[in-house]
Design a protein around this motif. Structure first.
Motif, short mmCIF file in Angstrom:
data_model
loop_
_atom_site.label_atom_id
_atom_site.label_comp_id
_atom_site.label_asym_id
_atom_site.label_seq_id
_atom_site.Cartn_x
_atom_site.Cartn_y
_atom_site.Cartn_z
N ILE A 1 -5.51 2.22 1.99
CA ILE A 1 -4.73 3.55 2.11
C ILE A 1 -5.95 4.42 2.65
O ILE A 1 -7.23 4.14 2.62
N SER B 1 0.75 -1.20 0.00
CA SER B 1 -0.13 -0.05 -0.06
C SER B 1 0.73 1.07 0.03
O SER B 1 0.51 2.16 -0.56
N SER B 2 1.84 1.09 0.65
CA SER B 2 3.08 2.28 0.49
C SER B 2 3.33 2.52 -1.04
O SER B 2 3.50 3.66 -1.30
N SER C 1 0.48 4.26 -2.42
CA SER C 1 0.35 5.66 -2.04
C SER C 1 1.31 6.64 -2.76
O SER C 1 0.96 7.63 -3.06
N SER D 1 -0.56 5.66 3.54
CA SER D 1 -0.75 4.23 3.39
C SER D 1 -0.98 3.43 4.48
O SER D 1 -0.83 3.89 5.54
#
Ligand SMILES: Cc1ncc(COP(=O)(O)O)c(C=O)c1O
Length: 394
Positions: free
Chosen positions: A368, A341-342, A345, A358
């Motif tokens: 997110i 998710s990082s 994002s 994130s």
């Protein structure tokens, strides 16, 4: 070189994203910032006027460490008016924001060898507040489809003889989830059975959209081990004034006051007078802000769910949504794999100038966080950019 204590904690991910957005904006880029954890409204005028008056009257000196009596009385009045809770000024400590209140309470209660239950996804600061004391945060799963209420079998499994407290945050940051009465009662029953302290972080208490908010301490007569944390920040759009307050057990409040007296001395004197007006003056801006947030909630939840691959629960409170973006993980954007998710994002920021936070920061790798404390126009623009971004992921 530095203490082991400081190495135990992480920088605040939400503040980091805000700083990134500011950097890009400085370069003249049309950044859409949906990472912000504060209302986008001005502080109401009656509160600003009260602060100006406090300056004119010379309320510009140190105050008692735990806050001025007028503000403790205003907090008691507010807790009775809005939450049906009976507290006296001796049960109240005013701190430099809800964050400071929570930090102080953790310092007073926890130490090495203790375990503290935190529900996942969690507000970024909870694990660090616990870790810095030497205690261990223990994470318990929640159920997204049920407003992120606890997975009770996981909760029961995670409690040990070392468990000292449970931290509840309903409405929640980052999910916006609001627990049902049943979930609160069940959690309290488990807490009572195991003689645990219950922290109830209620900083979003005025932002509940379907049904009324019920403060956790109203669920039982015996509330010696329940600490209620509230704040002027989100309710009155006063994030920069730094006023929060805790209601609870007199001895614990005394211990928190002792710590505060040896750290910040007292909360800002002018902000305290402004907060008296916030808590006891005209409340009409509270519901008008909440109505605006509710409209934006509809817009963002519907918009996110209309994008293929995104699944967004409809949260009942706060001003955050926490969509599931799992379907994109492992796929490619512009030939680059999105591994987390990082990554999602960061790519969204780099390619579409949309700032989010994130889920990793909140202990949830598949999500997110979007804050809808921004205009409908920005939400609409963001949805368009996000749609293009997701469409390009193959
Ligand atoms: C869950 C939660 N608790 C506490 C706070 C602290 O707010 P403040 O220190 O401004 O009162 C925040 C702020 O973002 C929050 O989201």
């Amino acid at each position: 070189m530095f203490s082991e204590r400081i190495n135990r904690i992480q920088p605040s991910a939400t503040l980091e994203m805000t700083a990134k957005a500011a950097e890009l904006r400085k370069q003249g880029i049309d950044v859409l910032n949906l990472s912000v954890g504060e209302p986008d409204f001005n502080t109401p005028q009656n509160i600003i006027d009260a602060a100006k008056k406090a300056i004119d009257l010379g309320h510009t000196k140190y105050t008692p460490g735990a806050g001025i009596l007028e503000l403790k009385e205003a907090a008691c009045y507010k807790l009775k008016r809005d939450n049906h809770l009976d507290y006296n000024p001796e049960n109240i400590i005013v701190s430099c924001g809800g964050k400071h209140s929570l930090y102080n309470a953790c310092q007073v209660l926890f130490e090495k060898g203790d375990e503290v239950i935190i529900f996942k996804p969690y507000w970024v600061s909870f694990p660090d507040f616990v870790s810095v004391t030497g205690a261990t945060p223990v994470f318990v799963n929640t159920i997204a489809k049920k407003q992120y209420e606890p997975d009770f079998s996981d909760l029961k499994n995670k409690i040990t003889s070392k468990t000292k407290a449970i931290i509840i945050n309903s409405p929640s940051n980052p999910t916006g989830g609001v627990w049902s009465d049943q979930a609160i009662l069940e959690t309290l029953e488990i807490a009572n059975k195991n003689d645990l302290w219950v922290f109830s972080d209620e900083c979003y208490e005025q932002l509940v959209y379907d049904g009324d908010f019920k403060s956790i301490a109203t669920f039982q007569n015996e509330k010696e081990k329940i600490l209620t944390f509230q704040s002027c920040s989100k309710t009155y759009s006063m994030t920069g004034w730094r006023i929060g307050y805790t209601a609870g057990n007199i001895e614990l409040i005394k211990a928190m006051s002792k710590l505060q007296g040896q750290s910040t001395s007292c909360p800002n004197s002018i902000a305290q007078y402004a907060a008296v007006e916030a808590l006891s003056g005209d409340q009409s801006t509270v519901s008008s802000m909440s109505n605006i947030f509710n409209k934006r909630r509809e817009l963002i939840v519907n918009g996110l769910n209309s994008i293929e691959g995104i699944k967004c629960e409809k949260p009942n409170g706060a001003f955050y949504v926490f969509p599931d973006i799992k379907s994109f993980i492992g796929k490619k954007f512009n030939g680059k794999v999105i591994n987390s998710s990082s990554d999602f994002s960061l790519q969204l920021l780099k390619d579409k100038y949309v700032v989010t936070v994130s889920g990793d920061a909140f202990g949830s790798a598949d999500n997110i966080r979007f804050s809808y404390a921004t205009s409908e126009q920005i939400i609409q623009k963001m949805l368009q950019r996000l749609k293009e971004f997701c469409f390009a992921i193959k």
